[in-house]
Design a protein around this motif. Structure first.
Motif, mmCIF file in Angstrom:
data_model
loop_
_atom_site.group_PDB
_atom_site.id
_atom_site.type_symbol
_atom_site.label_atom_id
_atom_site.label_comp_id
_atom_site.label_asym_id
_atom_site.label_seq_id
_atom_site.Cartn_x
_atom_site.Cartn_y
_atom_site.Cartn_z
ATOM 1 N N ASN A 322 -25.633 0.750 -28.374
ATOM 2 C CA ASN A 322 -25.675 1.914 -27.484
ATOM 3 C C ASN A 322 -25.946 1.440 -26.059
ATOM 4 O O ASN A 322 -27.047 1.616 -25.541
ATOM 5 C CB ASN A 322 -26.749 2.891 -27.958
ATOM 6 N N PRO A 323 -24.947 0.798 -25.428
ATOM 7 C CA PRO A 323 -25.165 0.206 -24.109
ATOM 8 C C PRO A 323 -24.599 1.039 -22.964
ATOM 9 O O PRO A 323 -23.602 1.743 -23.111
ATOM 10 C CB PRO A 323 -24.384 -1.105 -24.231
ATOM 11 N N LEU A 324 -25.236 0.935 -21.824
ATOM 12 C CA LEU A 324 -24.712 1.524 -20.591
ATOM 13 C C LEU A 324 -24.901 0.516 -19.467
ATOM 14 O O LEU A 324 -25.943 0.499 -18.803
ATOM 15 C CB LEU A 324 -25.416 2.836 -20.255
ATOM 16 N N PRO A 325 -23.906 -0.360 -19.233
ATOM 17 C CA PRO A 325 -23.990 -1.266 -18.080
ATOM 18 C C PRO A 325 -23.753 -0.475 -16.797
ATOM 19 O O PRO A 325 -22.877 0.388 -16.744
ATOM 20 C CB PRO A 325 -22.853 -2.270 -18.325
ATOM 21 N N ILE A 326 -24.522 -0.778 -15.788
ATOM 22 C CA ILE A 326 -24.391 -0.034 -14.535
ATOM 23 C C ILE A 326 -24.745 -0.938 -13.361
ATOM 24 O O ILE A 326 -25.585 -1.825 -13.466
ATOM 25 C CB ILE A 326 -25.293 1.221 -14.545
ATOM 26 N N VAL A 327 -24.069 -0.712 -12.256
ATOM 27 C CA VAL A 327 -24.357 -1.392 -10.996
ATOM 28 C C VAL A 327 -25.115 -0.391 -10.126
ATOM 29 O O VAL A 327 -24.555 0.623 -9.711
ATOM 30 C CB VAL A 327 -23.071 -1.855 -10.294
ATOM 31 N N LYS A 328 -26.379 -0.656 -9.879
ATOM 32 C CA LYS A 328 -27.211 0.303 -9.165
ATOM 33 C C LYS A 328 -26.829 0.431 -7.692
ATOM 34 O O LYS A 328 -27.092 1.465 -7.068
ATOM 35 C CB LYS A 328 -28.682 -0.096 -9.270
ATOM 36 N N ARG A 329 -26.262 -0.627 -7.132
ATOM 37 C CA ARG A 329 -25.803 -0.589 -5.744
ATOM 38 C C ARG A 329 -24.295 -0.850 -5.735
ATOM 39 O O ARG A 329 -23.846 -1.981 -5.544
ATOM 40 C CB ARG A 329 -26.540 -1.625 -4.902
ATOM 41 N N PRO A 330 -23.494 0.184 -5.939
ATOM 42 C CA PRO A 330 -22.041 -0.002 -6.043
ATOM 43 C C PRO A 330 -21.424 -0.667 -4.819
ATOM 44 O O PRO A 330 -20.372 -1.323 -4.933
ATOM 45 C CB PRO A 330 -21.521 1.429 -6.217
ATOM 46 N N ALA A 331 -22.028 -0.509 -3.659
ATOM 47 C CA ALA A 331 -21.466 -1.106 -2.442
ATOM 48 C C ALA A 331 -21.538 -2.626 -2.470
ATOM 49 O O ALA A 331 -20.891 -3.288 -1.656
ATOM 50 C CB ALA A 331 -22.191 -0.578 -1.209
ATOM 51 N N LEU A 332 -22.311 -3.201 -3.400
ATOM 52 C CA LEU A 332 -22.425 -4.653 -3.481
ATOM 53 C C LEU A 332 -21.309 -5.291 -4.300
ATOM 54 O O LEU A 332 -21.240 -6.511 -4.409
ATOM 55 C CB LEU A 332 -23.785 -5.052 -4.074
ATOM 56 N N THR A 333 -20.456 -4.485 -4.892
ATOM 57 C CA THR A 333 -19.265 -5.017 -5.551
ATOM 58 C C THR A 333 -18.048 -4.614 -4.717
ATOM 59 O O THR A 333 -17.897 -3.446 -4.348
ATOM 60 C CB THR A 333 -19.119 -4.480 -6.980
ATOM 61 N N VAL A 334 -17.204 -5.577 -4.426
ATOM 62 C CA VAL A 334 -16.091 -5.350 -3.511
ATOM 63 C C VAL A 334 -14.770 -5.674 -4.203
ATOM 64 O O VAL A 334 -14.600 -6.779 -4.744
ATOM 65 C CB VAL A 334 -16.228 -6.221 -2.244
ATOM 66 N N ARG A 335 -13.870 -4.724 -4.217
ATOM 67 C CA ARG A 335 -12.535 -4.959 -4.761
ATOM 68 C C ARG A 335 -11.741 -5.843 -3.810
ATOM 69 O O ARG A 335 -11.684 -5.591 -2.598
ATOM 70 C CB ARG A 335 -11.810 -3.630 -4.949
ATOM 71 N N LEU A 336 -11.122 -6.882 -4.348
ATOM 72 C CA LEU A 336 -10.269 -7.785 -3.576
ATOM 73 C C LEU A 336 -8.822 -7.547 -3.975
ATOM 74 O O LEU A 336 -8.497 -7.503 -5.166
ATOM 75 C CB LEU A 336 -10.655 -9.244 -3.844
ATOM 76 N N PHE A 337 -7.964 -7.391 -3.001
ATOM 77 C CA PHE A 337 -6.552 -7.168 -3.280
ATOM 78 C C PHE A 337 -5.733 -7.648 -2.088
ATOM 79 O O PHE A 337 -6.284 -8.083 -1.062
ATOM 80 C CB PHE A 337 -6.266 -5.698 -3.563
ATOM 81 N N SER A 338 -4.433 -7.596 -2.231
ATOM 82 C CA SER A 338 -3.550 -7.943 -1.112
ATOM 83 C C SER A 338 -2.396 -6.972 -1.087
ATOM 84 O O SER A 338 -1.717 -6.779 -2.106
ATOM 85 C CB SER A 338 -3.030 -9.373 -1.236
ATOM 86 N N SER A 339 -2.169 -6.341 0.046
ATOM 87 C CA SER A 339 -1.076 -5.391 0.187
ATOM 88 C C SER A 339 0.247 -6.077 0.509
ATOM 89 O O SER A 339 1.297 -5.443 0.482
ATOM 90 C CB SER A 339 -1.398 -4.375 1.290
ATOM 91 N N THR A 340 0.206 -7.371 0.807
ATOM 92 C CA THR A 340 1.410 -8.120 1.137
ATOM 93 C C THR A 340 1.364 -9.494 0.472
ATOM 94 O O THR A 340 0.334 -9.925 -0.023
ATOM 95 C CB THR A 340 1.536 -8.320 2.656
ATOM 96 N N GLY A 341 2.486 -10.166 0.466
ATOM 97 C CA GLY A 341 2.514 -11.558 0.000
ATOM 98 C C GLY A 341 2.906 -11.739 -1.451
ATOM 99 O O GLY A 341 2.874 -12.857 -1.970
ATOM 100 N N TRP A 342 3.305 -10.663 -2.115
ATOM 101 C CA TRP A 342 3.706 -10.797 -3.514
ATOM 102 C C TRP A 342 5.222 -10.891 -3.628
ATOM 103 O O TRP A 342 5.800 -10.974 -4.622
ATOM 104 C CB TRP A 342 3.187 -9.627 -4.334
#
Length: 342
Positions: A322-342
């Motif tokens: 019965n787990p609930l993983p959670i990030v208490k400070r969501p702003a500390l995780t950053v999505r990395l992506f690229s809109s160009t170069g593919w």
């Protein structure tokens, strides 16, 4: 070789014995588990109350009736209650599985039922571990999903928190190190009293290849002759490559969902950056089992118990987490992506 102490000695396999046994078995976590991000924290309820204060998620403690309540502040806050996901998984031991076990090398005096039970529990634990890794990776991405891949909670949507993200723009001419610095400054700005020892990023193979092949990265290592540290122009650095303020690591983990489909833990062409060495940002809350015997107790990571069938045709094995993983400070995780170069 891991030696498992026989927890089933004595009369019958109790809930405590079975639970102890499955907890003692080797824990094959994925990479997020190895990093030790989501420290376990037991709770005594099957629901948690979470408040959001300036983008930070906080759990509220339960108190005895009549005891002083926690006092809110004048800050902008949102208060919600969430049910901890319940993840059961069952199996069965049939007579045919116990008969003839001696031929597989069972030592004299050992109980064949114990051998079969341990093997079953090991497989069941592996499935729970894979599920927990899946949930923890998704927590880094800001959501809670079940084993079928369906979103249970979208934490950004639940609390109106904007998801932090940085476009690395691999198709452009900008120096990639400026993007790394942008990620680092964002995380440092939102620590808000939290500590960290460094910034790590788990990225997809496509993102990693685009990173190490980018002109600015190649130029940085073109004349690198030192022996200290790996050179992405000649070495396999997928297990950890520092560039700027971030250690990038390729993570190509996949899981098989309940419907039989496979899903990559890190989406294609993306990645997620997060701080290491924090004190109270990443947690996995474990609620008590859905059993009368667990009422009023604090939750454990896994529970296991067995019930012999009345007709003697087998022994049903029940496990649950019965787990609930959670990030208490969501702003500390950053999505990395690229809109160009593919």
């Amino acid at each position: 070789m891991t030696v498992i102490v026989n927890p089933f000695a004595g009369s019958g396999f109790t809930l405590a014995e079975m639970t102890a046994a499955i907890q003692q078995l080797p824990n094959r976590y994925g990479r997020v588990g190895e990093l030790g991000l989501f420290a376990p924290e037991p709770i005594s309820q099957r629901t948690v109350v979470i408040e959001s204060v300036d983008g930070e998620l906080r759990l509220l403690p339960s108190v005895q009736p009549g005891a002083p309540a926690t006092v809110g502040t004048s800050e902008q806050r949102t208060l919600r209650s969430f049910v901890v996901p319940h993840i059961p998984h069952n199996d069965v031991i049939l007579p045919a599985e116990v008969q003839g076990v001696r031929g597989f090398g069972l030592a004299a005096g050992e109980d064949p039922l114990v051998t079969v039970m341990t093997r079953k529990l090991a497989r069941m634990r592996a499935k729970h571990a894979q599920t927990l890794e899946y949930m923890r990776v998704n927590a880094l991405l800001g959501v809670t999903k079940d084993g079928a891949g369906q979103t249970i909670y979208d934490w950004h949507a639940e609390f109106g928190i904007a998801r932090a993200q940085v476009d690395f723009a691999f198709g452009g001419n900008e120096d990639i190190i400026t993007r790394c610095t942008q990620v680092a400054r964002h995380i440092e700005e939102h620590l808000k009293g939290e500590t960290m020892s460094g910034i790590h990023a788990l990225v997809s193979p496509e993102f990693f290849d685009a990173l190490v092949k980018h002109k600015s990265v190649k130029d940085a290592y073109a004349f690198h002759q030192g022996t200290a540290g790996a050179n992405p122009l000649r070495d396999d650095v997928r297990r950890g490559f520092r560039f700027g303020s971030i250690v990038f690591e390729e993570y190509f983990g996949t899981v098989t969902l309940a419907n039989g489909q496979t899903e990559r833990l890190i989406p294609a062409r993306e990645g997620v950056a997060f701080p290491l060495g924090t004190l109270d940002t990443f947690r996995t809350y474990f609620a008590p089992a859905n059993l009368m015997e667990a009422v009023g107790t604090y939750g454990q990571e896994l529970y296991a118990y067995q019930v012999p069938r009345q007709d003697g045709s087998g022994i049903d094995i029940y496990t649950q987490s019965n787990p609930l993983p959670i990030v208490k400070r969501p702003a500390l995780t950053v999505r990395l992506f690229s809109s160009t170069g593919w």
